[in-house]
Scaffold this active site. Structure first.
Site, PDB file in Angstrom:
ATOM      1  N   TRP A 169       5.740   4.906   5.393  1.00 32.96           N
ATOM      2  CA  TRP A 169       6.527   3.716   5.059  1.00 32.96           C
ATOM      3  C   TRP A 169       7.787   3.632   5.910  1.00 32.96           C
ATOM      4  CZ3 TRP A 169       6.375  -0.918   4.188  1.00 32.96           C
ATOM      5  CH2 TRP A 169       7.280  -1.672   3.432  1.00 32.96           C
TER       6      TRP A 169
ATOM      7  N   LYS B  97      10.599   4.717  -4.065  1.00 27.57           N
ATOM      8  CA  LYS B  97      10.190   4.247  -5.386  1.00 27.57           C
ATOM      9  C   LYS B  97       9.986   5.449  -6.314  1.00 27.57           C
ATOM     10  CE  LYS B  97       7.808   0.186  -3.490  1.00 27.57           C
ATOM     11  NZ  LYS B  97       6.520  -0.515  -3.334  1.00 27.57           N
TER      12      LYS B  97
ATOM     13  N   GLY C  50       8.289  -3.915  -3.189  1.00 27.61           N
ATOM     14  CA  GLY C  50       7.272  -4.952  -3.302  1.00 27.61           C
ATOM     15  C   GLY C  50       5.916  -4.463  -2.847  1.00 27.61           C
TER      16      GLY C  50
ATOM     17  N   ALA D 204       1.889   0.534   4.048  1.00 32.51           N
ATOM     18  CA  ALA D 204       2.460   0.817   5.362  1.00 32.51           C
ATOM     19  C   ALA D 204       1.507   0.438   6.490  1.00 32.51           C
ATOM     20  CB  ALA D 204       2.833   2.299   5.454  1.00 32.51           C
TER      21      ALA D 204
ATOM     22  N   LYS E 101       4.795   1.325 -11.692  1.00 31.29           N
ATOM     23  CA  LYS E 101       3.470   0.927 -11.194  1.00 31.29           C
ATOM     24  C   LYS E 101       2.723   2.114 -10.585  1.00 31.29           C
ATOM     25  CE  LYS E 101       4.490   0.902  -6.614  1.00 31.29           C
ATOM     26  NZ  LYS E 101       3.736   1.460  -5.471  1.00 31.29           N
TER      27      LYS E 101
ATOM     28  N   THR F 162      -1.179  -1.895  -5.944  1.00 38.62           N
ATOM     29  CA  THR F 162      -1.308  -0.438  -6.052  1.00 38.62           C
ATOM     30  C   THR F 162      -2.450  -0.021  -6.973  1.00 38.62           C
ATOM     31  OG1 THR F 162       1.100  -0.402  -5.833  1.00 38.62           O
ATOM     32  CG2 THR F 162       0.044   1.655  -6.410  1.00 38.62           C
TER      33      THR F 162
ATOM     34  N   SER G 191      -3.724   3.130  -1.766  1.00 41.30           N
ATOM     35  CA  SER G 191      -2.658   3.625  -2.629  1.00 41.30           C
ATOM     36  C   SER G 191      -2.859   5.112  -2.897  1.00 41.30           C
ATOM     37  CB  SER G 191      -2.662   2.869  -3.965  1.00 41.30           C
ATOM     38  OG  SER G 191      -1.933   3.573  -4.944  1.00 41.30           O
TER      39      SER G 191
ATOM     40  N   ASN H 177      -1.444   6.833  -5.150  1.00 36.86           N
ATOM     41  CA  ASN H 177      -1.511   7.052  -6.594  1.00 36.86           C
ATOM     42  C   ASN H 177      -2.885   6.679  -7.151  1.00 36.86           C
ATOM     43  OD1 ASN H 177       1.452   7.733  -7.364  1.00 36.86           O
ATOM     44  ND2 ASN H 177       1.610   5.997  -5.974  1.00 36.86           N
TER      45      ASN H 177
ATOM     46  N   VAL I  86       3.695  12.801  -0.280  1.00 33.77           N
ATOM     47  CA  VAL I  86       4.019  12.913  -1.701  1.00 33.77           C
ATOM     48  C   VAL I  86       3.399  11.758  -2.473  1.00 33.77           C
ATOM     49  CG1 VAL I  86       5.907  12.867  -3.380  1.00 33.77           C
ATOM     50  CG2 VAL I  86       6.177  14.124  -1.237  1.00 33.77           C
TER      51      VAL I  86
ATOM     52  N   GLU J 114       4.098   9.816  -5.541  1.00 30.55           N
ATOM     53  CA  GLU J 114       5.269   9.681  -6.408  1.00 30.55           C
ATOM     54  C   GLU J 114       4.924   9.623  -7.901  1.00 30.55           C
ATOM     55  OE1 GLU J 114       8.275  10.014  -5.633  1.00 30.55           O
ATOM     56  OE2 GLU J 114       8.745   9.186  -3.665  1.00 30.55           O
TER      57      GLU J 114
END
Length: 305
Positions: free
Chosen positions: A12, A105, A133, A137, A188, A245, A251, A253, A276, A278
């Site tokens: 990012w 985030k 938002g 990336a 999120k 996401t 994503s 996550n 990472v 998050e």
């Protein structure tokens, strides 16, 4: 503003360096790893985090935080749990009046503090804005159309930042809700893990749709208790980021949740990754914050467990 400093050379951070350069700015990006800085400066590529893209030669990389803060504006793009220690070091050479734009985030684990609260403590008196938002990336680096939110309660700062970073394919919308913009971006990630689990277990689109809808309720509930504006969560940094996401393997996550749903162990998934995720760290913090605010977050609580 013409010189943009970026702290954090992950995917990012690198994409935002490309955005900043395309908008006509001079860019210095700080990398934690020497290999990343050498790769950007040597062959104009971030071979570790965003290897498929050639960067403009005008994007300069460094491992020296003071070179990144020697700018007209600084974007903070480190993982959320490292924002405090990194900015404590950077504060020694952070020029007076140079704004900090938070692009990370998450919520700090020990304190349950939002990133704006962390920056307020570490960089007292510095102007703060939040950029968040629905933005992968890879797509931003590919110059595909993207719209994000810039939150700031300083009208002049917001206007200048939008003029500095906006370009044809990267459109920024203005918000005054710093708290809500951060809550939407943090929660999120936890909900995306839940949606990934649903996908990994083949529980169907009905279940995922229900989870996203009820998840938005949890984001709004927590945000309102923290002092956010409800309408923020129906915009780009709320519903927009949530739907992106929770629906794509891009994503980190969502893909982690998918792997969990397929039976992989959490530690194994984390060890196989260089970036990472998050939501793993935000889940427990979110539940702790909700307890302090007397708010019920059943989905986030299940993800935490």
């Amino acid at each position: 503003m013409s010189k943009i400093g970026i702290i954090g050379a992950g995917a990012w951070g690198t994409a935002l360096a490309m955005v900043s350069q395309r908008a006509g700015n001079e860019v210095v990006i700080q990398a934690h790893e020497k290999d990343v800085a050498a790769s950007i400066n040597g062959i104009n590529q971030n071979l570790i985090y965003l290897k498929d893209f050639k960067l403009d030669k005008k994007i300069i990389a460094t491992t020296d935080l003071s070179k990144a803060t020697d700018a007209d504006v600084v974007l903070i793009v480190t993982p959320a749990q490292f924002v405090r220690p990194v900015c404590e070091i950077a504060s020694k050479n952070w020029p007076s009046g140079v704004p900090a734009v938070i692009c990370s985030k998450g919520i700090e684990q020990d304190s349950c503090a939002l990133m704006s609260e962390v920056i307020g403590e570490v960089l007292p008196g510095k102007p703060i804005a939040v950029l968040s938002g629905p933005a992968f990336a890879f797509e931003v680096a590919s110059n595909l159309p993207t719209a994000v939110t810039l939150a700031s309660d300083d009208e002049t700062l917001a206007k200048v930042l939008m003029e500095t970073l906006n370009n044809r394919f990267f459109r920024i919308y203005r918000s005054r809700d710093i708290i809500g913009t951060q809550i939407g971006g943090a929660v999120k990630n936890v909900l995306a893990i839940a949606c990934g689990i649903i996908e990994g277990l083949n529980l169907g689109s009905n279940a995922k749709s229900a989870l996203i809808t009820r998840g938005l309720v949890e984001i709004t509930r927590l945000g309102m208790a923290k002092g956010a504006q409800a309408e923020t969560f129906y915009g780009l940094s709320g519903l927009g980021d949530l739907t992106l996401t929770c629906n794509a393997m891009q994503s980190r996550n969502f893909s982690l949740g998918f792997a969990l749903g397929q039976g992989k162990k959490l530690q194994q998934i984390i060890e196989e990754r260089i970036s990472v995720t998050e939501g793993v760290y935000t889940a427990s913090t979110m539940v702790k914050l909700a307890g302090r605010l007397n708010v019920s977050l059943p989905i986030c609580s299940v993800v935490d467990r």
